[in-house]
Design an enzyme around this catalytic site. Structure first.
Site, short mmCIF file in Angstrom:
data_model
loop_
_atom_site.label_atom_id
_atom_site.label_comp_id
_atom_site.label_asym_id
_atom_site.label_seq_id
_atom_site.Cartn_x
_atom_site.Cartn_y
_atom_site.Cartn_z
N ASP A 12 0.73 -0.80 0.17
CA ASP A 12 0.08 -0.46 0.26
C ASP A 12 1.08 1.20 0.08
O ASP A 12 1.92 1.32 0.37
CB ASP A 12 -0.42 -0.50 1.22
CG ASP A 12 -1.58 1.22 1.07
OD1 ASP A 12 -2.67 1.57 0.12
OD2 ASP A 12 -2.31 1.66 1.93
N TYR A 44 -0.26 8.22 -2.91
CA TYR A 44 -0.74 8.53 -4.14
C TYR A 44 -2.17 8.95 -4.82
O TYR A 44 -1.80 9.06 -6.21
CB TYR A 44 -0.98 6.43 -4.00
CG TYR A 44 0.48 5.85 -4.19
CD1 TYR A 44 1.89 6.76 -3.31
CD2 TYR A 44 1.14 4.65 -4.86
CE1 TYR A 44 2.86 6.11 -3.31
CE2 TYR A 44 1.45 3.66 -4.54
CZ TYR A 44 2.52 4.83 -3.76
OH TYR A 44 4.66 3.96 -3.43
N GLY A 45 -2.75 9.44 -4.57
CA GLY A 45 -4.23 8.85 -4.75
C GLY A 45 -4.44 10.55 -5.20
O GLY A 45 -5.06 10.97 -5.84
N ASN A 76 -6.12 1.11 -3.60
CA ASN A 76 -6.89 1.25 -4.58
C ASN A 76 -6.50 2.35 -5.59
O ASN A 76 -6.42 1.78 -7.30
CB ASN A 76 -8.12 1.45 -4.22
CG ASN A 76 -9.38 0.21 -3.41
OD1 ASN A 76 -10.16 0.40 -3.19
ND2 ASN A 76 -8.21 1.50 -1.94
N THR A 77 -5.64 2.95 -5.27
CA THR A 77 -5.50 4.02 -6.34
C THR A 77 -3.99 3.29 -7.27
O THR A 77 -3.79 3.67 -8.05
CB THR A 77 -4.31 5.50 -5.50
OG1 THR A 77 -5.68 5.66 -5.24
CG2 THR A 77 -3.89 6.51 -6.66
N CYS A 210 -11.01 2.20 -1.06
CA CYS A 210 -9.64 3.56 -0.77
C CYS A 210 -9.46 2.77 0.57
O CYS A 210 -10.48 2.32 1.47
CB CYS A 210 -10.17 5.57 -0.62
SG CYS A 210 -8.75 5.77 0.59
N THR A 211 -9.09 2.56 0.57
CA THR A 211 -7.86 1.39 1.82
C THR A 211 -8.57 2.17 2.86
O THR A 211 -8.37 2.24 4.37
CB THR A 211 -6.51 1.42 1.85
OG1 THR A 211 -5.92 2.88 1.55
CG2 THR A 211 -6.05 0.36 1.23
N1 DGL Z 1 -4.12 3.82 -0.01
C1 DGL Z 1 -4.75 4.87 -1.25
C2 DGL Z 1 -6.01 3.74 -1.53
O1 DGL Z 1 -6.69 3.40 -1.35
C3 DGL Z 1 -5.61 5.90 -0.13
C4 DGL Z 1 -3.95 6.88 0.23
C5 DGL Z 1 -2.96 7.40 -0.83
O2 DGL Z 1 -3.90 8.38 -1.42
O3 DGL Z 1 -1.61 6.95 -1.41
O4 DGL Z 1 -6.18 4.66 -2.86
#
Ligand code: DGL
Length: 294
Positions: A12, A44-45, A76-77, A210-211
């Site tokens: 993640d 990452y988002g 998810n991203t 999203c996590t």
């Molecule tokens: N892990 C990201 C997601 O599930 C959320 C946090 C991020 O933006 O890095 O999209």
């Protein structure tokens, strides 16, 4: 290979993916786990596809080098933007993302009757990058559903800062501050959900894409109820763990066995250790600080 001789690498952008590890521990408790949170490069988002792909490729290579036999991309991203690149970087090791299992869980939850009655619409909450990729829209459409996606960029920082339901504080100042923080989170959720629901008037299903959002599930349910739209909530973390368990033919268990997990982070190890237990539901052992370069 049996689950007890298997090492599953979970990746993640930070510690939000611990929600996916938590679900994996419940569904595949016999495996060994390597968890990597790229905390130095979070979030990452809000980043471009090229940047996320570059980060995600180096992370998957690291997990393979550490001995992962199977990878779960909890982010998810990263799944939405870079799953093909990660599959190429890790071949022949199989890679599971969270988008397809999340979409399939939504489809399984919507009965045939509801689908033909126009209730096939799924509201997806996710980061801006995931929404702009339309990965969930494509996955849901391919399954015969329709989707409305809503970017909720303020939710990740709120969860990261722990602005969740106010805990009972003995100190009145701390209690007041916690109540105010909770009120802010509920207000922001109300804004996002009011806008999203007006764009998705027929949706009866909400997919948490999203996590971090499973940590806001109670607040999301509370807000939906207040808005008079109590949607069914689908959590892609649980759906992904189930998909991995089915792939490995593991029977679900009532509680997680003693986890054999090794944790790596690229920065903020202290914060990872402090906030991680909220996501994982149990204390974290030592977190190793690593450098993925670039
Ligand atoms: N892990 C990201 C997601 O599930 C959320 C946090 C991020 O933006 O890095 O999209």
């Amino acid at each position: 290979m049996t689950a007890d001789s298997l090492t599953i690498g979970v990746f993640d952008s930070g510690f939000g993916g611990l929600t996916v590890l938590r679900a994996l521990l419940a569904h595949v408790p016999a495996a060994n786990y390597l968890y990597l949170g790229d905390t130095a490069r979070l979030p990452y988002g809000s980043k471009s596809r090229e940047t996320v792909a570059r980060y995600a490729e180096s992370a998957t290579r690291f997990l393979i080098e550490q001995g992962a036999d199977l990878l779960v991309i909890a982010c998810n991203t990263a799944t939405a933007l870079a799953l093909p690149e990660m599959r190429t970087a890790s071949a022949p090791v199989p890679v599971f993302g969270v988008v397809q299992p999340g979409a399939e869980a939504a489809r399984a939850a919507i009965s045939l009757g509801q689908r033909s009655n126009g209730a096939a619409e799924v509201l997806v909450l996710a980061t801006a990058a995931t929404v702009h990729s339309h990965a969930y829209l494509h996955a849901l459409t391919d399954l015969g559903l329709t989707a409305t996606e809503k970017a909720c960029p303020l939710l990740v920082p709120l969860v990261e800062e722990g602005w969740l339901s106010a805990a009972a504080h003995p100190d009145p100042v701390a209690r007041e501050a916690a109540n105010l923080r909770e009120a802010v989170t509920l207000q922001i959720l109300r804004i996002y959900l009011t806008e999203a629901l007006s764009d998705a008037p027929h949706a009866r299903t909400l997919l948490l894409g999203c996590t971090h959002y499973p940590l806001l599930r109670a607040e999301i349910e509370q807000t939906l109820a207040a808005l008079g739209r109590p949607l069914r909530i689908i959590d892609s973390a649980a759906a992904t763990a189930q998909a991995v368990a089915v792939h490995l033919r593991c029977a679900p268990v009532a509680s997680a066995a003693t986890p054999r997990c090794t944790f790596y982070a690229t920065d903020s190890v202290e914060k990872f250790q402090r906030l991680g237990p909220h996501f994982l539901g149990q204390p974290l052992p030592h977190v190793h600080l690593i450098d993925l370069g670039g």
